[in-house]
Design an enzyme around this catalytic site. Structure first.
Site, PDB file in Angstrom:
ATOM      1  N   LYS A  19       0.705  -1.149  -0.010  1.00  0.00           N
ATOM      2  CA  LYS A  19      -0.110  -0.160  -0.025  1.00  0.00           C
ATOM      3  C   LYS A  19       0.899   1.382   0.173  1.00  0.00           C
ATOM      4  CE  LYS A  19      -1.624   1.569   4.182  1.00  0.00           C
ATOM      5  NZ  LYS A  19      -1.476   3.077   4.205  1.00  0.00           N
ATOM      6  N   ASN A  20       1.700   1.204   0.909  1.00  0.00           N
ATOM      7  CA  ASN A  20       2.407   2.383   1.046  1.00  0.00           C
ATOM      8  C   ASN A  20       3.768   3.041  -0.026  1.00  0.00           C
ATOM      9  OD1 ASN A  20       1.276   3.218   3.505  1.00  0.00           O
ATOM     10  ND2 ASN A  20       3.168   2.673   4.638  1.00  0.00           N
TER      11      ASN A  20
ATOM     12  N   CYS B  91      -4.389  13.481  12.918  1.00  0.00           N
ATOM     13  CA  CYS B  91      -5.000  11.990  12.873  1.00  0.00           C
ATOM     14  C   CYS B  91      -4.848  11.215  14.021  1.00  0.00           C
ATOM     15  CB  CYS B  91      -4.400  11.146  11.503  1.00  0.00           C
ATOM     16  SG  CYS B  91      -2.705  10.465  11.989  1.00  0.00           S
TER      17      CYS B  91
ATOM     18  N   ARG C 293       1.191  14.565  13.479  1.00  0.00           N
ATOM     19  CA  ARG C 293       1.886  14.535  12.232  1.00  0.00           C
ATOM     20  C   ARG C 293       1.842  15.787  11.191  1.00  0.00           C
ATOM     21  NH1 ARG C 293      -0.603   8.831  10.235  1.00  0.00           N
ATOM     22  NH2 ARG C 293       1.347   8.495   8.700  1.00  0.00           N
TER      23      ARG C 293
ATOM     24  N   ASP D 197       4.480   0.280  12.116  1.00  0.00           N
ATOM     25  CA  ASP D 197       3.279  -0.156  11.554  1.00  0.00           C
ATOM     26  C   ASP D 197       3.151  -1.730  11.868  1.00  0.00           C
ATOM     27  OD1 ASP D 197       2.585   2.252  10.374  1.00  0.00           O
ATOM     28  OD2 ASP D 197       3.167   1.654   8.455  1.00  0.00           O
TER      29      ASP D 197
ATOM     30  N   ARG E  33      -8.937   0.095   4.412  1.00  0.00           N
ATOM     31  CA  ARG E  33      -7.970   1.012   4.023  1.00  0.00           C
ATOM     32  C   ARG E  33      -6.673   0.321   3.632  1.00  0.00           C
ATOM     33  NH1 ARG E  33      -6.513   5.522   7.510  1.00  0.00           N
ATOM     34  NH2 ARG E  33      -4.903   5.656   5.858  1.00  0.00           N
TER      35      ARG E  33
HETATM   36  C1  UD1 Z   1       4.643   6.635   6.555  1.00  0.00           C
HETATM   37  C2  UD1 Z   1       3.748   5.538   6.176  1.00  0.00           C
HETATM   38  C3  UD1 Z   1       3.007   5.154   7.659  1.00  0.00           C
HETATM   39  C4  UD1 Z   1       4.208   4.753   8.593  1.00  0.00           C
HETATM   40  C5  UD1 Z   1       5.293   6.069   8.661  1.00  0.00           C
HETATM   41  C6  UD1 Z   1       6.656   5.635   9.678  1.00  0.00           C
HETATM   42  C7  UD1 Z   1       2.794   6.009   3.983  1.00  0.00           C
HETATM   43  C8  UD1 Z   1       1.663   6.242   3.000  1.00  0.00           C
HETATM   44  N1  UD1 Z   1       2.664   6.010   5.439  1.00  0.00           N
HETATM   45  O1  UD1 Z   1       3.833   7.911   6.949  1.00  0.00           O
HETATM   46  O2  UD1 Z   1       2.366   4.181   7.498  1.00  0.00           O
HETATM   47  O3  UD1 Z   1       3.655   4.517   9.770  1.00  0.00           O
HETATM   48  O4  UD1 Z   1       5.927   6.406   7.332  1.00  0.00           O
HETATM   49  O5  UD1 Z   1       6.878   4.707   9.318  1.00  0.00           O
HETATM   50  O6  UD1 Z   1       3.721   5.539   3.602  1.00  0.00           O
HETATM   51  N2  UD1 Z   1       7.059  14.320  10.736  1.00  0.00           N
HETATM   52  C9  UD1 Z   1       7.164  15.735  11.081  1.00  0.00           C
HETATM   53  N3  UD1 Z   1       7.104  16.440  10.043  1.00  0.00           N
HETATM   54  C10 UD1 Z   1       6.903  16.216   8.772  1.00  0.00           C
HETATM   55  C11 UD1 Z   1       6.547  14.821   8.435  1.00  0.00           C
HETATM   56  C12 UD1 Z   1       6.458  14.027   9.700  1.00  0.00           C
HETATM   57  O7  UD1 Z   1       7.326  16.080  12.203  1.00  0.00           O
HETATM   58  O8  UD1 Z   1       6.741  17.095   7.956  1.00  0.00           O
HETATM   59  C13 UD1 Z   1       6.966  13.433  11.963  1.00  0.00           C
HETATM   60  C14 UD1 Z   1       5.539  12.778  12.144  1.00  0.00           C
HETATM   61  O9  UD1 Z   1       4.795  13.359  12.916  1.00  0.00           O
HETATM   62  C15 UD1 Z   1       6.047  11.309  12.735  1.00  0.00           C
HETATM   63  C16 UD1 Z   1       7.482  11.143  12.147  1.00  0.00           C
HETATM   64  O10 UD1 Z   1       7.949  12.271  11.512  1.00  0.00           O
HETATM   65  O11 UD1 Z   1       6.093  11.489  14.205  1.00  0.00           O
HETATM   66  C17 UD1 Z   1       7.501  10.068  11.003  1.00  0.00           C
HETATM   67  O12 UD1 Z   1       6.665  10.413   9.865  1.00  0.00           O
HETATM   68  P1  UD1 Z   1       6.845   9.937   8.591  1.00  0.00           P
HETATM   69  O13 UD1 Z   1       8.132   9.004   8.341  1.00  0.00           O
HETATM   70  O14 UD1 Z   1       6.876  11.269   7.617  1.00  0.00           O
HETATM   71  O15 UD1 Z   1       5.417   9.176   8.302  1.00  0.00           O
HETATM   72  P2  UD1 Z   1       4.587   9.502   6.948  1.00  0.00           P
HETATM   73  O16 UD1 Z   1       5.241   9.403   5.876  1.00  0.00           O
HETATM   74  O17 UD1 Z   1       3.326  10.134   7.256  1.00  0.00           O
END
Ligand code: UD1
Length: 422
Positions: A22-23, A118, A123, A308, A400
């Protein structure tokens, strides 16, 4: 809203096919925006999140055809009608923010709704924003939307992330493929889904080196072409189904699963006393006698233990012999499954980002509520090991991210069915 009803207690025997990730698919789909030529993705999973991304791309003017029962996605972005990712779609799925980089690179501007919080935490998207700014874009927050523009185009730069973000790395990588000059992404996420994105972009003509390591170098090109790309297998779905025989007993082979993408998780499972082997066709997991042993888990960016799989691992630890400590380091609020598991007789104490689980001999079935995607499936896993009936309510989260979960488990002997809402 549908529910899943299951009766625990039976050992599982059989084979479960693992779908495309999915991701990975959610970041490969927006990559189509980078080229006027068609992008075809094979081995796509059939999931609600994929349909949401298709809906978002269609709202931008992309032609999306779901072929072979949704297994093949044919995407064509010959011309774009819009560069606005609307709140109504983005609020449903955070991964919508992955259109930001490709839209900026292709059209020179983009308007993307802020996703908002969320269930698992705040996030923010500051790292996505910072990456686009480093590439020369100007961003402004207005009316709940990020308004991004790069009137003179994007230019290569060093993007040094202060913390690891999967999504921000993906946005930066996609945008940099069409930027002028060289981009170096430091402290890049190393998840296999990023390597899969890089492989696809390379097929489209991008020049990328170092994916899978913490430093990715991209040499911008003038244009990208079309391509056909198979989506990598879903390591999180694999890990989830590896836990099914671990918790219920028996032996299950996860077809198409790759152990090399999930080593830290597999190591923990083996440490707990579960047998895990890579076969020619997938990954075989068995637990024949006795309870599993308690192990401690600390979630971390890849190659660490995936956040995850934390909820699902907690379900296993609920029935382990001994006390296990699970520390969640990626998201601040990712233990909502704990009170639900406790309704099934689990002994869990949560303090901040740490959960201490004292294993019990038997869980008992109960009505429970799914709060997010991975939490929902952890309740199903717990239900497989529980005495009596478990009813998991609000399973739209499950749909989802998991394709035909009840069919896959039923094929291995589980007593499980979907209860359709009126
Ligand atoms: C992706 C995955 C999700 C997984 C996560 C961590 C997808 C669609 N989703 O989510 O299933 O749980 O990686 O492995 O691929 N953060 C910030 N600022 C930002 C972006 C992130 O502070 O601009 C923080 C987030 O709040 C979180 C951490 O960084 O605490 C990691 O998030 P991130 O790796 O960005 O997760 P996603 O890409 O949203």
């Amino acid at each position: 809203m549908d529910a899943i009803r299951l009766c625990g207690g039976a050992a599982l025997e059989g084979r479960i096919p693992i779908a495309g990730a999915k991701n990975a698919c959610l970041t490969l789909m927006p990559a189509t925006l980078l080229s006027e030529e068609p992008l075809t993705l094979t081995n796509a999973p059939r999931l609600a999140d994929i349909r949401t991304m298709a809906e978002l791309l269609e709202s931008l003017g992309v032609e999306v055809s779901m072929l072979q029962d949704g297994r093949v996605l044919a995407l064509s972005s010959l011309s774009l009608d819009s560069t606005r990712a609307d709140y109504e779609i983005v609020r449903k799925m955070r991964a919508s923010v992955l259109v930001l980089g490709p839209l900026l690179a292709r059209a020179g501007h983009a308007e993307v709704s802020l996703p908002g919080g969320c269930a698992i935490g705040a996030r923010p998207v500051d790292l996505h924003q910072m990456a686009m700014e480093r590439l020369g874009a100007e961003l402004e927050l207005r009316d709940g939307y990020l308004h991004a523009k790069a009137p003179r185009g994007l230019r290569g730069a060093v993007i040094d992330f202060p913390m690891v973000s999967v999504g921000a790395t993906e946005n930066a990588l996609m945008a940099a493929t069409l930027a002028r000059g060289t981009t170096v992404i430091r402290n890049a996420a190393r998840e296999p889904e990023i390597a899969d994105l890089a492989r696809c972009l390379r097929r489209m003509g991008a020049q990328i080196e170092g994916e899978g390591s913490a430093e990715i170098t991209i040499e911008g090109v003038d244009r990208l072409s079309g391509a056909t790309h198979p989506v990598v297998a879903d390591r999180i779905e694999l890990g989830t189904y590896m836990l099914a025989p671990a918790i219920a007993g028996g032996e299950v082979e996860c077809l198409g699963g790759r152990l090399d993408l999930i080593e830290s998780f597999a190591d923990k499972l083996m440490e707990a006393g579960v047998d895990v082997v890579q076969t020619q066709s997938g990954v075989k997991v068995s637990r024949r006698n006795g309870r599993v042993r308690a192990v401690d888990v600390l979630t971390a960016p890849y190659p660490g233990f995936p956040t995850d799989l934390q909820a699902q691992m907690m379900a296993l630890m609920c029935t382990a012999e001994g006390v296990s400590v699970l520390e969640e380091r990626i998201f601040e609020n990712r233990f909502m499954h704990a009170p639900e598991l406790m309704r099934m007789g689990a002994r869990i104490e949560v303090h901040g980002g740490t959960a201490t689980v004292t294993g019990v001999e038997r869980l008992r079935g109960a009505p429970v509520m799914a709060t997010d995607l991975r939490a929902s499936v952890s309740l199903i896993l717990a239900g497989l090991a529980a005495e009596g009936e478990t009813m998991v309510n609000r399973v739209y989260h499950l749909d989802r991210g998991y394709e035909s979960v009840e069919q896959k488990l039923r094929a291995c002997g589980a007593t499980i069915e979907r209860v359709k809402s009126e």
